[in-house]
Write a protein that holds these residues in place. Sequence first.
Motif, short mmCIF file in Angstrom:
data_model
loop_
_atom_site.label_atom_id
_atom_site.label_comp_id
_atom_site.label_asym_id
_atom_site.label_seq_id
_atom_site.Cartn_x
_atom_site.Cartn_y
_atom_site.Cartn_z
N ALA A 1 35.66 32.43 30.34
CA ALA A 1 36.20 31.56 28.69
C ALA A 1 37.05 30.23 29.19
N VAL A 2 37.14 30.48 31.09
CA VAL A 2 38.38 28.95 30.93
C VAL A 2 37.41 27.98 31.65
N CYS A 3 36.48 28.24 32.74
CA CYS A 3 35.53 27.47 33.11
C CYS A 3 34.77 26.60 31.51
N PRO B 1 27.96 15.05 31.80
CA PRO B 1 27.25 14.94 33.14
C PRO B 1 28.59 14.89 34.06
N ASP B 2 29.50 14.67 34.46
CA ASP B 2 30.54 14.38 35.41
C ASP B 2 30.85 15.98 35.51
N PHE B 3 30.24 17.41 35.67
CA PHE B 3 30.57 18.52 35.13
C PHE B 3 29.28 19.11 35.75
N PRO B 4 29.38 19.48 37.06
CA PRO B 4 27.59 19.84 37.42
C PRO B 4 27.15 21.10 36.29
N ASP C 1 23.77 33.08 44.90
CA ASP C 1 24.45 32.68 46.15
C ASP C 1 24.90 31.61 45.98
N TYR C 2 24.22 30.24 45.94
CA TYR C 2 24.35 29.04 45.94
C TYR C 2 26.23 28.42 45.19
N LEU C 3 26.16 29.70 43.95
CA LEU C 3 27.92 29.48 43.61
C LEU C 3 28.86 29.85 43.48
N HIS D 1 36.48 24.60 52.32
CA HIS D 1 35.67 23.40 53.27
C HIS D 1 35.71 22.17 52.05
N ARG D 2 35.46 22.73 50.59
CA ARG D 2 34.54 21.41 49.78
C ARG D 2 36.00 21.04 48.81
N LYS D 3 35.96 20.05 48.52
CA LYS D 3 37.74 19.19 48.49
C LYS D 3 37.44 18.50 46.87
N ASN D 4 37.91 19.19 45.64
CA ASN D 4 37.73 18.63 44.36
C ASN D 4 39.07 19.11 44.54
N PRO D 5 39.90 18.23 43.31
CA PRO D 5 40.95 18.65 43.09
C PRO D 5 41.19 20.13 42.11
N ILE D 6 39.90 19.37 40.69
CA ILE D 6 40.39 20.80 39.73
C ILE D 6 39.17 21.69 40.35
N MET D 7 38.11 21.48 41.03
CA MET D 7 38.12 23.36 41.29
C MET D 7 38.62 23.74 42.06
N THR D 8 39.98 22.82 43.42
CA THR D 8 40.44 23.19 43.99
C THR D 8 41.15 24.73 43.19
N ASN E 1 43.35 31.17 41.43
CA ASN E 1 44.12 32.61 41.23
C ASN E 1 42.91 33.36 40.84
N LEU E 2 41.64 33.14 41.50
CA LEU E 2 40.50 34.01 41.25
C LEU E 2 40.15 34.72 42.86
N SER E 3 39.90 36.50 42.83
CA SER E 3 39.60 36.89 43.69
C SER E 3 38.06 36.87 43.70
N ASP F 1 31.79 37.83 40.74
CA ASP F 1 31.14 38.33 39.03
C ASP F 1 30.63 36.48 37.83
N LEU F 2 32.32 35.54 38.38
CA LEU F 2 31.06 34.26 37.74
C LEU F 2 29.95 33.62 38.66
N ALA F 3 29.86 33.84 39.73
CA ALA F 3 28.51 33.42 40.24
C ALA F 3 26.93 34.37 39.55
C1 HEC Z 1 38.65 20.50 34.69
C2 HEC Z 1 36.98 20.48 33.83
C3 HEC Z 1 36.83 21.90 34.87
C4 HEC Z 1 36.82 23.79 34.94
C5 HEC Z 1 37.73 23.80 33.85
C6 HEC Z 1 35.96 24.25 36.08
N1 HEC Z 1 35.46 23.80 36.97
FE1 HEC Z 1 33.53 23.32 38.51
N2 HEC Z 1 33.67 21.49 38.38
C7 HEC Z 1 34.19 20.85 37.97
C8 HEC Z 1 33.69 20.05 38.26
C9 HEC Z 1 34.47 17.99 37.85
C10 HEC Z 1 32.84 19.60 39.21
C11 HEC Z 1 32.28 19.10 40.58
C12 HEC Z 1 33.82 18.86 42.14
C13 HEC Z 1 32.64 18.48 42.60
O1 HEC Z 1 32.74 17.06 42.72
O2 HEC Z 1 32.49 19.25 43.64
C14 HEC Z 1 33.31 21.20 38.97
C15 HEC Z 1 31.76 21.69 40.42
C16 HEC Z 1 31.78 23.54 39.23
C17 HEC Z 1 30.77 24.60 41.24
C18 HEC Z 1 30.48 23.96 42.36
C19 HEC Z 1 28.34 23.47 41.53
C20 HEC Z 1 27.39 22.89 42.28
O3 HEC Z 1 26.42 22.39 41.88
O4 HEC Z 1 27.75 22.63 43.09
C21 HEC Z 1 31.14 25.58 40.65
C22 HEC Z 1 30.33 26.95 41.62
C23 HEC Z 1 31.71 25.39 39.88
N3 HEC Z 1 32.93 24.10 39.30
C24 HEC Z 1 32.21 26.65 39.00
C25 HEC Z 1 33.80 26.86 38.06
C26 HEC Z 1 34.50 28.40 37.60
C27 HEC Z 1 33.77 29.47 38.27
C28 HEC Z 1 34.99 27.98 37.14
C29 HEC Z 1 36.52 28.81 35.97
C30 HEC Z 1 37.10 29.43 36.47
C31 HEC Z 1 35.57 26.24 37.07
N4 HEC Z 1 34.19 25.62 37.68
C32 HEC Z 1 36.07 25.85 36.19
C33 HEC Z 1 35.40 20.90 36.56
C34 HEC Z 1 35.56 22.08 36.13
#
Ligand code: HEC
Length: 109
Positions: free
Chosen positions: A35-37, A50-53, A61-63, A74-81, A86-88, A94-96
């Motif tokens: 739901a949060v994703c 398009p900003d969101f994959p 496996d990839y996810l 190992h993979r850095k992105n402020p939003i996804m970090t 809080n994910l176990s 489960d999400l993958a």
């Molecule tokens: C606020 C927006 C936002 C939310 C909410 C969000 N994501 Fe993302 N997600 C992104 C962005 C932006 C990227 C690309 C980051 C990068 O370049 O590494 C990404 C990348 C990913 C990827 C890598 C995809 C790939 O093709 O490599 C996965 C997997 C993923 N997100 C899963 C999730 C899951 C699961 C959740 C919920 C727990 C979630 N995301 C919530 C914005 C979001």
Amino acid sequence: MTIRRSVWLAGLAAVVLPMSSAMAGDVAAGKEKSAVCAACHGQTGESVAPDFPKLAGQHEDYLLRALKDYKAGHRKNPIMTAQVENLSPADMADLAAYYAAQEGLYVKR
Ligand code: HEC
């Protein structure tokens, strides 16, 4: 496909899939946790911009690897970090599984 054949295939999948991947996530549980994703990746992983994959139909496996890599730094992105903080390991599996089970729409564009 006949109903009998579908039932047979579902039964086969139920037996074979767990064997092929001991760590396989739970699709239904993943759906609840997604739901949060959805705000960025869309309800079924068909992302809203398009900003969101797109996650729909990507390999499980990839996810899972991507989520673990964000978590481990190992993979850095402020939003996804922040998203994986809080994910176990079970949540990530489960999400993958959930997104991998969605129909990938790449081919329909
Ligand atoms: C606020 C927006 C936002 C939310 C909410 C969000 N994501 Fe993302 N997600 C992104 C962005 C932006 C990227 C690309 C980051 C990068 O370049 O590494 C990404 C990348 C990913 C990827 C890598 C995809 C790939 O093709 O490599 C996965 C997997 C993923 N997100 C899963 C999730 C899951 C699961 C959740 C919920 C727990 C979630 N995301 C919530 C914005 C979001």
